[in-house]
Design an enzyme around this catalytic site. Sequence first.
Site, short mmCIF file in Angstrom:
data_model
loop_
_atom_site.label_atom_id
_atom_site.label_comp_id
_atom_site.label_asym_id
_atom_site.label_seq_id
_atom_site.Cartn_x
_atom_site.Cartn_y
_atom_site.Cartn_z
N SER A 147 44.58 22.17 35.29
CA SER A 147 44.28 23.16 34.24
C SER A 147 45.11 22.85 32.99
O SER A 147 46.08 22.08 33.07
CB SER A 147 44.67 24.55 34.77
N TYR A 160 49.08 31.70 38.59
CA TYR A 160 48.09 30.64 38.34
C TYR A 160 48.76 29.44 37.69
O TYR A 160 48.57 28.29 38.08
CB TYR A 160 46.97 31.20 37.46
P1 NAP Z 1 34.70 30.03 39.34
O1 NAP Z 1 33.30 30.07 38.83
O2 NAP Z 1 35.41 31.31 39.59
O3 NAP Z 1 34.73 29.12 40.63
C1 NAP Z 1 35.75 29.16 41.59
C2 NAP Z 1 35.21 28.61 42.88
O4 NAP Z 1 36.22 28.73 43.90
C3 NAP Z 1 34.00 29.41 43.36
O5 NAP Z 1 33.09 28.56 43.98
C4 NAP Z 1 34.64 30.34 44.36
O6 NAP Z 1 33.78 30.88 45.29
C5 NAP Z 1 35.62 29.38 45.00
N1 NAP Z 1 36.54 30.11 45.84
C6 NAP Z 1 37.40 31.10 45.49
N2 NAP Z 1 38.03 31.57 46.58
C7 NAP Z 1 37.52 30.88 47.65
C8 NAP Z 1 37.76 30.94 49.04
N3 NAP Z 1 38.64 31.78 49.58
N4 NAP Z 1 37.07 30.08 49.84
C9 NAP Z 1 36.17 29.22 49.32
N5 NAP Z 1 35.90 29.13 48.01
C10 NAP Z 1 36.58 29.96 47.18
O7 NAP Z 1 35.60 29.28 38.29
P2 NAP Z 1 35.62 27.76 37.82
O8 NAP Z 1 36.06 27.80 36.42
O9 NAP Z 1 34.40 27.04 38.18
O10 NAP Z 1 36.85 27.23 38.69
C11 NAP Z 1 36.83 25.99 39.38
C12 NAP Z 1 38.22 25.37 39.31
O11 NAP Z 1 38.48 25.02 37.96
C13 NAP Z 1 39.34 26.31 39.73
O12 NAP Z 1 40.33 25.59 40.44
C14 NAP Z 1 39.87 26.79 38.40
O13 NAP Z 1 41.20 27.22 38.50
C15 NAP Z 1 39.73 25.52 37.59
N6 NAP Z 1 39.78 25.65 36.14
C16 NAP Z 1 38.87 26.43 35.47
C17 NAP Z 1 38.97 26.52 34.09
C18 NAP Z 1 38.02 27.33 33.26
O14 NAP Z 1 38.24 27.48 32.06
N7 NAP Z 1 36.95 27.86 33.81
C19 NAP Z 1 39.95 25.82 33.40
C20 NAP Z 1 40.86 25.06 34.12
C21 NAP Z 1 40.75 24.97 35.49
P3 NAP Z 1 33.18 32.39 45.09
O15 NAP Z 1 32.06 32.25 44.09
O16 NAP Z 1 32.76 32.75 46.46
O17 NAP Z 1 34.31 33.23 44.57
#
Ligand code: NAP
Length: 255
Positions: A147, A160
């Site tokens: 991140s 986080y």
């Molecule tokens: P997101 O849409 O909230 O996706 C998160 C994913 O993790 C979802 O598929 C979620 O499943 C899954 N997850 C959460 N808890 C879980 C569990 N207990 N078991 C299995 N799966 C689980 O957000 P995203 O932005 O795509 O995030 C993906 C990654 O990118 C994360 O590591 C996040 O920290 C990182 N990231 C995101 C950003 C951003 O700006 N969006 C920036 C930097 C890093 P559910 O749908 O079931 O909750």
Amino acid sequence: MNDIMNLFSLNGKNAVVTGANTGLGQGICVALAAAGAHVFGVARRSCDETAAKIAAEGGQFTEVRADLSDFAAIDSILEQVHAHADRIDILVNNAGIIKRCDAIDVTPENWDAVDFLNEKMVFFLSQAVAKQWVADKKGGKIINIASMLSFQGGIRVPAYTSSKSAVMGMTKALANEWAKYGINVNAIAPGYMATNNTNQLRQDEDRSEEILARIPAGRWGTPADVGGAAIFLASDAAAYVNGYTLAVDGGWLAR
Ligand code: NAP
């Protein structure tokens, strides 16, 4: 395809991607499948949307149901994947959660939930897969999702930030130990991307405007934006890339 482009092909590779049902995980699944991989998408709910996107492009996708808040998920994932594939070639540790609250109000429960999924499970799932790779001497690729908060402090997300800083550190530590086994451990640090993770942030008008004004590319990122970096780090083109965290951030860190 000429020889240099063959380096980026994932034909015949099996890729495990956690958090495959939505957001960046879905974008990574679609990209790896388009590059030729059979993608095993790990999620605690249906991956129908991801499966449909991949099927529409003629790719291969298998859903693996697991809740990563339970340590037993690791054995279950390996078992489910090995029912269809002889080996895993690529692991993308994408699943992650964020809990926004003032540092002064963070509870141990809030801290542990973030730390468990974002850090501990990333390490132990990587370890479980690496054990297979060390034994079969064929190597593999691990891509962790870091991140901007692996580099910066952030606001109202101390657990986080700690977990994502740990992901960047862990990426280097594992690369140091495992490069000699032909295992490449790298990370992608997405910038500010329009997914569920940033819903709350994008609804806060002041913060949202402030963030957008700082992104040189002038827009929030999308799940498709991380696809190219994921293909690269998963491929033979990245054979000599070890322990690096690649920002895909529209220039945020350059600012
Ligand atoms: P997101 O849409 O909230 O996706 C998160 C994913 O993790 C979802 O598929 C979620 O499943 C899954 N997850 C959460 N808890 C879980 C569990 N207990 N078991 C299995 N799966 C689980 O957000 P995203 O932005 O795509 O995030 C993906 C990654 O990118 C994360 O590591 C996040 O920290 C990182 N990231 C995101 C950003 C951003 O700006 N969006 C920036 C930097 C890093 P559910 O749908 O079931 O909750």
